[in-house]
Design an enzyme around this catalytic site. Structure first.
Site, mmCIF file in Angstrom:
data_model
loop_
_atom_site.group_PDB
_atom_site.id
_atom_site.type_symbol
_atom_site.label_atom_id
_atom_site.label_comp_id
_atom_site.label_asym_id
_atom_site.label_seq_id
_atom_site.Cartn_x
_atom_site.Cartn_y
_atom_site.Cartn_z
ATOM 1 C CG HIS A 27 2.491 -3.257 -0.815
ATOM 2 N ND1 HIS A 27 2.123 -3.175 -2.197
ATOM 3 C CD2 HIS A 27 1.898 -2.093 -0.171
ATOM 4 C CE1 HIS A 27 1.196 -2.255 -2.558
ATOM 5 N NE2 HIS A 27 0.795 -1.594 -1.175
ATOM 6 C CD GLU A 28 1.803 -1.639 3.425
ATOM 7 O OE1 GLU A 28 1.679 -0.421 3.856
ATOM 8 O OE2 GLU A 28 0.532 -2.193 2.878
ATOM 9 C CG HIS B 238 3.109 2.317 0.767
ATOM 10 N ND1 HIS B 238 2.643 3.238 -0.162
ATOM 11 C CD2 HIS B 238 2.493 1.273 0.915
ATOM 12 C CE1 HIS B 238 1.715 2.440 -0.664
ATOM 13 N NE2 HIS B 238 1.594 1.356 -0.079
#
Length: 151
Positions: free
Chosen positions: A67-68, A71
């Site tokens: 998920h990170e 980003h």
């Protein structure tokens, strides 16, 4: 898991799932309370909550890392890296990353409802942290009067 092992894990996941290198730092931040991790825009580093590894295991941590990294890679490519952006949602699906992480039980900032109101018309319950002036406010569903039950 040590910081070096975490760094290596993030680099491996970045190469396997995204086909791109992770050139910045990944570290644990025990001060994180309500989130699994965060991507720092100014330094491009990733901070992860060590409690998620302790409570939920390596699979949950790998999901948070993916998920990170979504980003991270979208920001560096100057694409939409916010949760609301279509680019972000599409990349999450492509790499099978979760949109949200599991909640830590007994997190410190859990909302404590002190006041309970019930609509006299439809019976809808309203839990509030702050007191509501029942002479000024009515039910949003049926415009019925509110009656204070608890608090």
């Amino acid at each position: 898991m040590t910081e070096q092992e975490l760094q290596q894990l993030v680099e491996d996941i970045s190469l396997k799932s995204f086909g791109m290198k992770f050139r910045h730092k990944a570290r644990f931040n025990p001060r994180l309370r309500t989130t699994g991790g965060r991507y720092l825009l100014h330094s491009h580093d990733i901070e992860l909550n060590p409690k998620h590894l302790e409570l939920f295991g390596l699979d949950e941590l790998i999901g948070i890392i993916k998920h990170e990294l979504c980003h991270y890679h979208l920001h560096l490519q100057k694409k939409g890296y916010h949760h609301r952006d279509a680019d972000f949602k599409l990349l999450l699906k492509e790499v099978d990353a979760p949109r949200y992480c599991a909640k830590i039980p007994h997190a410190q900032n859990s909302v404590k409802t002190r006041h309970l109101y019930v609509c006299t018309g439809c019976g809808t319950r309203f839990e509030r942290k702050r007191e509501v002036d029942t002479s000024r406010y009515v039910c949003g569903k049926c415009n019925g009067r509110l009656k204070k039950i608890k608090g």
